[in-house]
Design a protein around this motif. Structure first.
Motif, PDB file in Angstrom:
ATOM      1  N   ARG A  24       0.824  -1.205   0.000  1.00 33.37           N
ATOM      2  CA  ARG A  24       0.000   0.000   0.000  1.00 33.37           C
ATOM      3  C   ARG A  24       0.856   1.251   0.000  1.00 33.37           C
ATOM      4  O   ARG A  24       0.540   2.228  -0.669  1.00 33.37           O
ATOM      5  CB  ARG A  24      -0.926  -0.010   1.209  1.00 33.37           C
ATOM      6  CG  ARG A  24      -1.990   1.075   1.210  1.00 33.37           C
ATOM      7  CD  ARG A  24      -2.895   0.931   2.429  1.00 33.37           C
ATOM      8  NE  ARG A  24      -2.167   1.125   3.670  1.00 33.37           N
ATOM      9  CZ  ARG A  24      -1.930   2.318   4.208  1.00 33.37           C
ATOM     10  NH1 ARG A  24      -2.339   3.421   3.605  1.00 33.37           N
ATOM     11  NH2 ARG A  24      -1.276   2.419   5.344  1.00 33.37           N
ATOM     12  N   THR A  25       1.970   1.240   0.759  1.00 30.33           N
ATOM     13  CA  THR A  25       2.838   2.413   0.818  1.00 30.33           C
ATOM     14  C   THR A  25       4.063   2.277  -0.080  1.00 30.33           C
ATOM     15  O   THR A  25       4.846   3.224  -0.212  1.00 30.33           O
ATOM     16  CB  THR A  25       3.315   2.673   2.253  1.00 30.33           C
ATOM     17  OG1 THR A  25       4.141   1.582   2.686  1.00 30.33           O
ATOM     18  CG2 THR A  25       2.141   2.820   3.208  1.00 30.33           C
ATOM     19  N   GLY A  26       4.252   1.083  -0.651  1.00 31.06           N
ATOM     20  CA  GLY A  26       5.420   0.878  -1.505  1.00 31.06           C
ATOM     21  C   GLY A  26       6.724   0.801  -0.741  1.00 31.06           C
ATOM     22  O   GLY A  26       7.787   1.142  -1.272  1.00 31.06           O
ATOM     23  N   SER A  27       6.685   0.351   0.511  1.00 31.53           N
ATOM     24  CA  SER A  27       7.875   0.334   1.361  1.00 31.53           C
ATOM     25  C   SER A  27       8.318  -1.094   1.655  1.00 31.53           C
ATOM     26  O   SER A  27       7.476  -1.972   1.865  1.00 31.53           O
ATOM     27  CB  SER A  27       7.579   1.038   2.685  1.00 31.53           C
ATOM     28  OG  SER A  27       7.184   2.369   2.471  1.00 31.53           O
ATOM     29  N   LEU A  64       6.260   0.937  10.278  1.00 33.67           N
ATOM     30  CA  LEU A  64       6.454  -0.431   9.817  1.00 33.67           C
ATOM     31  C   LEU A  64       7.450  -1.223  10.656  1.00 33.67           C
ATOM     32  O   LEU A  64       7.386  -2.439  10.701  1.00 33.67           O
ATOM     33  CB  LEU A  64       6.896  -0.433   8.359  1.00 33.67           C
ATOM     34  CG  LEU A  64       5.817  -0.072   7.340  1.00 33.67           C
ATOM     35  CD1 LEU A  64       6.439   0.127   5.957  1.00 33.67           C
ATOM     36  CD2 LEU A  64       4.736  -1.146   7.265  1.00 33.67           C
ATOM     37  N   ARG A  65       8.378  -0.548  11.326  1.00 36.11           N
ATOM     38  CA  ARG A  65       9.406  -1.249  12.096  1.00 36.11           C
ATOM     39  C   ARG A  65       8.995  -1.515  13.541  1.00 36.11           C
ATOM     40  O   ARG A  65       9.769  -2.078  14.315  1.00 36.11           O
ATOM     41  CB  ARG A  65      10.696  -0.415  12.104  1.00 36.11           C
ATOM     42  CG  ARG A  65      11.325  -0.252  10.725  1.00 36.11           C
ATOM     43  CD  ARG A  65      12.493   0.717  10.777  1.00 36.11           C
ATOM     44  NE  ARG A  65      13.089   0.920   9.451  1.00 36.11           N
ATOM     45  CZ  ARG A  65      14.200   0.340   9.044  1.00 36.11           C
ATOM     46  NH1 ARG A  65      14.855  -0.468   9.850  1.00 36.11           N
ATOM     47  NH2 ARG A  65      14.684   0.575   7.839  1.00 36.11           N
ATOM     48  N   TYR A  66       7.802  -1.125  13.915  1.00 39.01           N
ATOM     49  CA  TYR A  66       7.386  -1.208  15.321  1.00 39.01           C
ATOM     50  C   TYR A  66       6.394  -2.345  15.556  1.00 39.01           C
ATOM     51  O   TYR A  66       5.359  -2.440  14.892  1.00 39.01           O
ATOM     52  CB  TYR A  66       6.790   0.126  15.753  1.00 39.01           C
ATOM     53  CG  TYR A  66       7.791   1.244  15.717  1.00 39.01           C
ATOM     54  CD1 TYR A  66       7.900   2.054  14.595  1.00 39.01           C
ATOM     55  CD2 TYR A  66       8.651   1.470  16.787  1.00 39.01           C
ATOM     56  CE1 TYR A  66       8.839   3.073  14.543  1.00 39.01           C
ATOM     57  CE2 TYR A  66       9.588   2.482  16.732  1.00 39.01           C
ATOM     58  CZ  TYR A  66       9.677   3.281  15.623  1.00 39.01           C
ATOM     59  OH  TYR A  66      10.612   4.282  15.572  1.00 39.01           O
ATOM     60  N   GLN A  67       6.663  -3.150  16.553  1.00 37.17           N
ATOM     61  CA  GLN A  67       5.785  -4.276  16.898  1.00 37.17           C
ATOM     62  C   GLN A  67       4.356  -3.808  17.169  1.00 37.17           C
ATOM     63  O   GLN A  67       3.393  -4.504  16.814  1.00 37.17           O
ATOM     64  CB  GLN A  67       6.279  -4.981  18.159  1.00 37.17           C
ATOM     65  CG  GLN A  67       7.660  -5.538  18.112  1.00 37.17           C
ATOM     66  CD  GLN A  67       7.993  -6.205  19.425  1.00 37.17           C
ATOM     67  OE1 GLN A  67       7.266  -7.081  19.901  1.00 37.17           O
ATOM     68  NE2 GLN A  67       9.100  -5.802  20.014  1.00 37.17           N
ATOM     69  N   SER A  68       4.238  -2.666  17.822  1.00 33.45           N
ATOM     70  CA  SER A  68       2.925  -2.184  18.246  1.00 33.45           C
ATOM     71  C   SER A  68       2.004  -1.871  17.068  1.00 33.45           C
ATOM     72  O   SER A  68       0.791  -1.739  17.250  1.00 33.45           O
ATOM     73  CB  SER A  68       3.085  -0.935  19.119  1.00 33.45           C
ATOM     74  OG  SER A  68       3.786   0.076  18.419  1.00 33.45           O
ATOM     75  N   ALA A  69       2.575  -1.764  15.871  1.00 33.45           N
ATOM     76  CA  ALA A  69       1.761  -1.455  14.698  1.00 33.45           C
ATOM     77  C   ALA A  69       1.028  -2.681  14.152  1.00 33.45           C
ATOM     78  O   ALA A  69       0.131  -2.540  13.323  1.00 33.45           O
ATOM     79  CB  ALA A  69       2.636  -0.862  13.592  1.00 33.45           C
ATOM     80  N   TYR A  70       1.379  -3.858  14.634  1.00 27.50           N
ATOM     81  CA  TYR A  70       0.861  -5.102  14.053  1.00 27.50           C
ATOM     82  C   TYR A  70      -0.147  -5.776  14.971  1.00 27.50           C
ATOM     83  O   TYR A  70       0.118  -5.964  16.163  1.00 27.50           O
ATOM     84  CB  TYR A  70       2.014  -6.044  13.728  1.00 27.50           C
ATOM     85  CG  TYR A  70       2.915  -5.468  12.667  1.00 27.50           C
ATOM     86  CD1 TYR A  70       3.992  -4.654  13.002  1.00 27.50           C
ATOM     87  CD2 TYR A  70       2.669  -5.708  11.315  1.00 27.50           C
ATOM     88  CE1 TYR A  70       4.796  -4.089  12.022  1.00 27.50           C
ATOM     89  CE2 TYR A  70       3.472  -5.157  10.332  1.00 27.50           C
ATOM     90  CZ  TYR A  70       4.526  -4.344  10.687  1.00 27.50           C
ATOM     91  OH  TYR A  70       5.321  -3.785   9.724  1.00 27.50           O
ATOM     92  N   ASN A  71      -1.273  -6.156  14.394  1.00 25.11           N
ATOM     93  CA  ASN A  71      -2.358  -6.751  15.170  1.00 25.11           C
ATOM     94  C   ASN A  71      -2.325  -8.273  15.175  1.00 25.11           C
ATOM     95  O   ASN A  71      -2.877  -8.890  16.091  1.00 25.11           O
ATOM     96  CB  ASN A  71      -3.703  -6.311  14.598  1.00 25.11           C
ATOM     97  CG  ASN A  71      -3.938  -4.818  14.775  1.00 25.11           C
ATOM     98  OD1 ASN A  71      -3.498  -4.225  15.756  1.00 25.11           O
ATOM     99  ND2 ASN A  71      -4.623  -4.212  13.819  1.00 25.11           N
ATOM    100  N   TYR A  72      -1.741  -8.852  14.150  1.00 20.90           N
ATOM    101  CA  TYR A  72      -1.799 -10.303  13.993  1.00 20.90           C
ATOM    102  C   TYR A  72      -0.389 -10.879  13.983  1.00 20.90           C
ATOM    103  O   TYR A  72       0.503 -10.339  13.321  1.00 20.90           O
ATOM    104  CB  TYR A  72      -2.537 -10.671  12.707  1.00 20.90           C
ATOM    105  CG  TYR A  72      -3.917 -10.065  12.627  1.00 20.90           C
ATOM    106  CD1 TYR A  72      -4.162  -8.959  11.825  1.00 20.90           C
ATOM    107  CD2 TYR A  72      -4.960 -10.600  13.386  1.00 20.90           C
ATOM    108  CE1 TYR A  72      -5.429  -8.398  11.770  1.00 20.90           C
ATOM    109  CE2 TYR A  72      -6.224 -10.038  13.328  1.00 20.90           C
ATOM    110  CZ  TYR A  72      -6.448  -8.930  12.519  1.00 20.90           C
ATOM    111  OH  TYR A  72      -7.701  -8.379  12.476  1.00 20.90           O
ATOM    112  N   TRP A  73      -0.222 -12.005  14.681  1.00 21.72           N
ATOM    113  CA  TRP A  73       1.092 -12.632  14.812  1.00 21.72           C
ATOM    114  C   TRP A  73       0.982 -14.141  14.620  1.00 21.72           C
ATOM    115  O   TRP A  73      -0.011 -14.763  15.019  1.00 21.72           O
ATOM    116  CB  TRP A  73       1.671 -12.351  16.201  1.00 21.72           C
ATOM    117  CG  TRP A  73       2.029 -10.928  16.411  1.00 21.72           C
ATOM    118  CD1 TRP A  73       1.182  -9.910  16.766  1.00 21.72           C
ATOM    119  CD2 TRP A  73       3.310 -10.335  16.241  1.00 21.72           C
ATOM    120  NE1 TRP A  73       1.870  -8.723  16.836  1.00 21.72           N
ATOM    121  CE2 TRP A  73       3.186  -8.962  16.523  1.00 21.72           C
ATOM    122  CE3 TRP A  73       4.564 -10.830  15.894  1.00 21.72           C
ATOM    123  CZ2 TRP A  73       4.264  -8.073  16.461  1.00 21.72           C
ATOM    124  CZ3 TRP A  73       5.632  -9.959  15.833  1.00 21.72           C
ATOM    125  CH2 TRP A  73       5.477  -8.598  16.113  1.00 21.72           C
TER     126      TRP A  73
END
Length: 126
Positions: A54-57, A107-116
């Motif tokens: 989505r962000t191209g990163s 993108l580099r932060y764990q807190s940004a992710y909901n699913y593991w």
């Protein structure tokens, strides 16, 4: 329901290679950011690499740059981490993570992710 399942871990000698895969269901890679994190014994979980269509990163940690490559097979909804020239310090449990709506700076932060996922063990030793 979102599910992430890692595979491909194992024991490898220094200098060897492994290919990790994360099979995802319930999400679309075109709208979700997907990432690899790792946690070594006695250490905090750390960022390895991510892909955000989505962000191209496609950020990648300095500690693995030039040795690890992250890619995705969008048709199979699978995230790949190709790890070459492995070092003993790469020993860790590797986790796949995903989330929608992650901005580039997060993108580099764990807190940004909901699913593991549950993680897969990678051990580098002679």
């Amino acid at each position: 329901q979102v599910q992430l399942a890692e595979s491909g871990g194992g024991l490898v000698q220094p200098g060897g290679s492994l290919r990790l895969a994360c099979a995802a269901s319930g999400i679309s890679f075109t709208r979700y950011a997907v990432a690899w994190f790792r946690q070594a014994p006695g250490k905090e979980r750390e960022f390895v690499a991510a892909i955000s269509r989505r962000t191209g990163s496609t950020p990648i940690a300095d500690s693995v740059k030039g040795r690890f490559t992250v890619s995705s097979d969008n048709a199979k909804n699978t995230l790949i981490l190709q790890m070459n020239n492995l070092k003993p310090e790469d020993t860790a449990v590797y986790y796949c993570a995903a989330s929608g709506g992650v901005i580039r700076s997060q993108l580099r932060y764990q807190s940004a992710y909901n699913y593991w996922g549950q993680g897969t063990q990678v051990s580098v030793s002679s």
